[in-house]
Design a protein around this motif. Structure first.
Motif, PDB file in Angstrom:
ATOM      1  N   GLU A  37      39.736 -22.301   4.863  1.00 45.37           N
ATOM      2  CA  GLU A  37      39.468 -22.896   6.178  1.00 45.37           C
ATOM      3  C   GLU A  37      39.493 -21.832   7.265  1.00 45.37           C
ATOM      4  O   GLU A  37      38.636 -21.823   8.153  1.00 45.37           O
ATOM      5  CB  GLU A  37      40.499 -23.981   6.497  1.00 45.37           C
ATOM      6  N   ALA A  38      40.472 -20.933   7.218  1.00 49.91           N
ATOM      7  CA  ALA A  38      40.567 -19.861   8.222  1.00 49.91           C
ATOM      8  C   ALA A  38      39.370 -18.928   8.121  1.00 49.91           C
ATOM      9  O   ALA A  38      38.795 -18.531   9.142  1.00 49.91           O
ATOM     10  CB  ALA A  38      41.867 -19.084   8.043  1.00 49.91           C
ATOM     11  N   LEU A  39      38.974 -18.586   6.908  1.00 52.45           N
ATOM     12  CA  LEU A  39      37.830 -17.709   6.696  1.00 52.45           C
ATOM     13  C   LEU A  39      36.538 -18.375   7.174  1.00 52.45           C
ATOM     14  O   LEU A  39      35.716 -17.755   7.858  1.00 52.45           O
ATOM     15  CB  LEU A  39      37.734 -17.345   5.212  1.00 52.45           C
ATOM     16  N   ARG A  40      36.374 -19.651   6.848  1.00 53.40           N
ATOM     17  CA  ARG A  40      35.190 -20.396   7.281  1.00 53.40           C
ATOM     18  C   ARG A  40      35.123 -20.481   8.811  1.00 53.40           C
ATOM     19  O   ARG A  40      34.078 -20.244   9.419  1.00 53.40           O
ATOM     20  CB  ARG A  40      35.203 -21.800   6.675  1.00 53.40           C
ATOM     21  N   ALA A  41      36.255 -20.790   9.453  1.00 46.93           N
ATOM     22  CA  ALA A  41      36.298 -20.882  10.918  1.00 46.93           C
ATOM     23  C   ALA A  41      35.964 -19.536  11.557  1.00 46.93           C
ATOM     24  O   ALA A  41      35.220 -19.478  12.541  1.00 46.93           O
ATOM     25  CB  ALA A  41      37.678 -21.361  11.381  1.00 46.93           C
ATOM     26  N   TYR A  42      36.477 -18.457  10.993  1.00 48.76           N
ATOM     27  CA  TYR A  42      36.163 -17.128  11.513  1.00 48.76           C
ATOM     28  C   TYR A  42      34.656 -16.870  11.438  1.00 48.76           C
ATOM     29  O   TYR A  42      34.041 -16.390  12.387  1.00 48.76           O
ATOM     30  CB  TYR A  42      36.924 -16.038  10.753  1.00 48.76           C
ATOM     31  N   CYS A  43      34.053 -17.189  10.292  1.00 53.38           N
ATOM     32  CA  CYS A  43      32.614 -16.953  10.101  1.00 53.38           C
ATOM     33  C   CYS A  43      31.785 -17.763  11.089  1.00 53.38           C
ATOM     34  O   CYS A  43      30.829 -17.247  11.684  1.00 53.38           O
ATOM     35  CB  CYS A  43      32.210 -17.281   8.665  1.00 53.38           C
ATOM     36  N   VAL A  44      32.153 -19.018  11.308  1.00 56.47           N
ATOM     37  CA  VAL A  44      31.420 -19.875  12.253  1.00 56.47           C
ATOM     38  C   VAL A  44      31.598 -19.353  13.678  1.00 56.47           C
ATOM     39  O   VAL A  44      30.621 -19.184  14.422  1.00 56.47           O
ATOM     40  CB  VAL A  44      31.885 -21.347  12.145  1.00 56.47           C
ATOM     41  N   ASP A  45      32.833 -19.081  14.085  1.00 53.76           N
ATOM     42  CA  ASP A  45      33.125 -18.630  15.449  1.00 53.76           C
ATOM     43  C   ASP A  45      32.492 -17.287  15.781  1.00 53.76           C
ATOM     44  O   ASP A  45      32.225 -16.994  16.942  1.00 53.76           O
ATOM     45  CB  ASP A  45      34.642 -18.526  15.683  1.00 53.76           C
ATOM     46  N   VAL A  91      43.768 -12.062   7.819  1.00 50.93           N
ATOM     47  CA  VAL A  91      43.939 -13.509   7.765  1.00 50.93           C
ATOM     48  C   VAL A  91      45.446 -13.780   7.735  1.00 50.93           C
ATOM     49  O   VAL A  91      46.125 -13.458   6.768  1.00 50.93           O
ATOM     50  CB  VAL A  91      43.236 -14.128   6.540  1.00 50.93           C
ATOM     51  N   VAL A  92      45.947 -14.351   8.837  1.00 51.99           N
ATOM     52  CA  VAL A  92      47.386 -14.476   9.051  1.00 51.99           C
ATOM     53  C   VAL A  92      47.800 -15.944   9.045  1.00 51.99           C
ATOM     54  O   VAL A  92      47.176 -16.776   9.705  1.00 51.99           O
ATOM     55  CB  VAL A  92      47.785 -13.811  10.383  1.00 51.99           C
ATOM     56  N   ASP A  93      48.868 -16.230   8.304  1.00 51.60           N
ATOM     57  CA  ASP A  93      49.352 -17.603   8.186  1.00 51.60           C
ATOM     58  C   ASP A  93      50.177 -18.033   9.394  1.00 51.60           C
ATOM     59  O   ASP A  93      50.153 -19.194   9.783  1.00 51.60           O
ATOM     60  CB  ASP A  93      50.172 -17.777   6.911  1.00 51.60           C
ATOM     61  N   SER A  94      50.902 -17.112  10.012  1.00 53.85           N
ATOM     62  CA  SER A  94      51.700 -17.439  11.193  1.00 53.85           C
ATOM     63  C   SER A  94      51.990 -16.159  11.961  1.00 53.85           C
ATOM     64  O   SER A  94      52.165 -15.106  11.358  1.00 53.85           O
ATOM     65  CB  SER A  94      53.024 -18.097  10.792  1.00 53.85           C
ATOM     66  N   TYR A  95      52.033 -16.240  13.277  1.00 54.71           N
ATOM     67  CA  TYR A  95      52.394 -15.082  14.081  1.00 54.71           C
ATOM     68  C   TYR A  95      53.897 -15.055  14.357  1.00 54.71           C
ATOM     69  O   TYR A  95      54.417 -14.097  14.881  1.00 54.71           O
ATOM     70  CB  TYR A  95      51.610 -15.061  15.397  1.00 54.71           C
ATOM     71  N   LEU A 124      41.052 -10.775  13.712  1.00 56.16           N
ATOM     72  CA  LEU A 124      42.102 -11.705  13.328  1.00 56.16           C
ATOM     73  C   LEU A 124      41.531 -13.081  13.038  1.00 56.16           C
ATOM     74  O   LEU A 124      40.720 -13.603  13.804  1.00 56.16           O
ATOM     75  CB  LEU A 124      43.123 -11.808  14.470  1.00 56.16           C
ATOM     76  N   ALA A 125      41.977 -13.667  11.936  1.00 49.31           N
ATOM     77  CA  ALA A 125      41.678 -15.065  11.617  1.00 49.31           C
ATOM     78  C   ALA A 125      43.022 -15.751  11.391  1.00 49.31           C
ATOM     79  O   ALA A 125      43.768 -15.367  10.488  1.00 49.31           O
ATOM     80  CB  ALA A 125      40.812 -15.166  10.371  1.00 49.31           C
ATOM     81  N   LEU A 126      43.330 -16.726  12.225  1.00 46.01           N
ATOM     82  CA  LEU A 126      44.582 -17.461  12.088  1.00 46.01           C
ATOM     83  C   LEU A 126      44.362 -18.699  11.230  1.00 46.01           C
ATOM     84  O   LEU A 126      43.370 -19.407  11.395  1.00 46.01           O
ATOM     85  CB  LEU A 126      45.107 -17.894  13.455  1.00 46.01           C
ATOM     86  N   MET A 127      45.310 -18.960  10.353  1.00 41.74           N
ATOM     87  CA  MET A 127      45.240 -20.164   9.536  1.00 41.74           C
ATOM     88  C   MET A 127      45.593 -21.364  10.407  1.00 41.74           C
ATOM     89  O   MET A 127      46.196 -21.228  11.469  1.00 41.74           O
ATOM     90  CB  MET A 127      46.158 -20.027   8.328  1.00 41.74           C
ATOM     91  N   GLY A 128      45.201 -22.556   9.977  1.00 38.18           N
ATOM     92  CA  GLY A 128      45.264 -23.795  10.748  1.00 38.18           C
ATOM     93  C   GLY A 128      46.489 -24.025  11.604  1.00 38.18           C
ATOM     94  O   GLY A 128      46.385 -24.197  12.813  1.00 38.18           O
ATOM     95  N   ASN A 129      47.688 -24.038  11.013  1.00 38.12           N
ATOM     96  CA  ASN A 129      48.888 -24.332  11.785  1.00 38.12           C
ATOM     97  C   ASN A 129      49.163 -23.267  12.837  1.00 38.12           C
ATOM     98  O   ASN A 129      49.621 -23.576  13.935  1.00 38.12           O
ATOM     99  CB  ASN A 129      50.103 -24.480  10.859  1.00 38.12           C
ATOM    100  N   ALA A 130      48.887 -22.009  12.511  1.00 32.55           N
ATOM    101  CA  ALA A 130      49.099 -20.926  13.469  1.00 32.55           C
ATOM    102  C   ALA A 130      48.147 -21.074  14.654  1.00 32.55           C
ATOM    103  O   ALA A 130      48.538 -20.883  15.809  1.00 32.55           O
ATOM    104  CB  ALA A 130      48.909 -19.575  12.804  1.00 32.55           C
ATOM    105  N   LEU A 131      46.915 -21.430  14.376  1.00 26.80           N
ATOM    106  CA  LEU A 131      45.937 -21.601  15.447  1.00 26.80           C
ATOM    107  C   LEU A 131      46.309 -22.769  16.350  1.00 26.80           C
ATOM    108  O   LEU A 131      46.267 -22.663  17.573  1.00 26.80           O
ATOM    109  CB  LEU A 131      44.538 -21.805  14.846  1.00 26.80           C
ATOM    110  N   GLY A 192      44.099 -12.022  22.631  1.00 27.06           N
ATOM    111  CA  GLY A 192      42.679 -12.358  22.684  1.00 27.06           C
ATOM    112  C   GLY A 192      42.421 -13.777  22.195  1.00 27.06           C
ATOM    113  O   GLY A 192      41.669 -14.531  22.814  1.00 27.06           O
ATOM    114  N   ALA A 193      43.066 -14.157  21.100  1.00 24.44           N
ATOM    115  CA  ALA A 193      42.919 -15.526  20.584  1.00 24.44           C
ATOM    116  C   ALA A 193      43.497 -16.541  21.562  1.00 24.44           C
ATOM    117  O   ALA A 193      42.926 -17.620  21.761  1.00 24.44           O
ATOM    118  CB  ALA A 193      43.615 -15.649  19.224  1.00 24.44           C
ATOM    119  N   PHE A 194      44.608 -16.190  22.197  1.00 25.80           N
ATOM    120  CA  PHE A 194      45.238 -17.052  23.191  1.00 25.80           C
ATOM    121  C   PHE A 194      44.270 -17.293  24.371  1.00 25.80           C
ATOM    122  O   PHE A 194      44.094 -18.414  24.822  1.00 25.80           O
ATOM    123  CB  PHE A 194      46.529 -16.390  23.678  1.00 25.80           C
TER     124      PHE A 194
END
Length: 200
Positions: A37-45, A91-95, A124-131, A192-194
């Motif tokens: 999901e994180a990889l897919r979201a990164y590719c789309v964004d 690809v990071v699960d949590s910051y 950076l690609a954040l996984m769902g809960n981190a995002l 930047g993500a923030f």
């Protein structure tokens, strides 16, 4: 001895394998669905097209052969691969230090340090809960949440840990520099993500 998944895909689906354009820094402890999901979201964004190819150890290394023969020199092999590809997606699960599997593992911390030392672009690609958590965060809390300590990070194979720690010790500034470089890079990417969350 078998083949890597990439070699099998190339045989079954010619034309779907090519020179990698993006090195994926991650940890094997992720849940596959959340990682994808994180990889897919990164590719789309980021409008990643079909002309982009990823390099991921899980797919590109013949794991059976790797475990039997590569012990010793693995950190150098990964350093060379990061440098050769020239682009890294982390690809990071949590910051948050207490939750982040990414920062508890030696390989991804080492990969990011190598990329930084080589002047290689890191995304950076954040996984769902981190995002989702990032959207509720305050900037000051965000900066204090990121903590990197390679002395506490581990690797599944002790020989890898010994080799990576030796590479880190040989780097100018040693572990202290690795901790600070990786921490600062992640704070910069999270800011930047923030900002994108605030605009979105």
């Amino acid at each position: 001895a078998g083949v890597s998944l990439t070699q099998a895909i190339e045989v079954m689906f010619p034309g779907h394998v090519s020179k990698a354009t993006l090195f994926i820094s991650w940890t094997w402890r992720y849940k596959v669905t959340q990682f994808l999901e994180a990889l897919r979201a990164y590719c789309v964004d980021n409008n990643v097209g079909q002309d982009q190819y990823i390099w991921m150890c899980f797919f590109c290394n013949n794991q059976r052969q790797w475990l039997r023969s590569i012990r010793g020199g693995a950190a150098v092999d990964f350093r060379n691969m990061v440098t050769h590809i020239g682009n890294v997606l982390s690809v990071v699960d949590s910051y948050r230090a207490e939750d982040a599997e990414y920062f508890k593992r030696l390989w991804p911390v080492y990969e990011i340090f190598v990329a930084s030392e080589q002047g290689i672009g890191i995304k950076l690609a954040l996984m769902g809960n981190a995002l989702r958590g990032l959207q509720d965060e305050r900037l000051g809390q965000l900066r204090s949440a990121v903590h990197v300590d390679v002395s506490q990070a581990s690797a599944s194979v002790e020989a890898d840990a010994v080799e990576i720690r030796a590479q880190i010790a040989a780097a100018q500034g040693g572990a202290s520099k690795v901790n600070e470089v990786v921490r600062c890079l992640f704070i910069e990417m999270l800011e930047g993500a923030f900002s994108r969350c605030l605009r979105g």
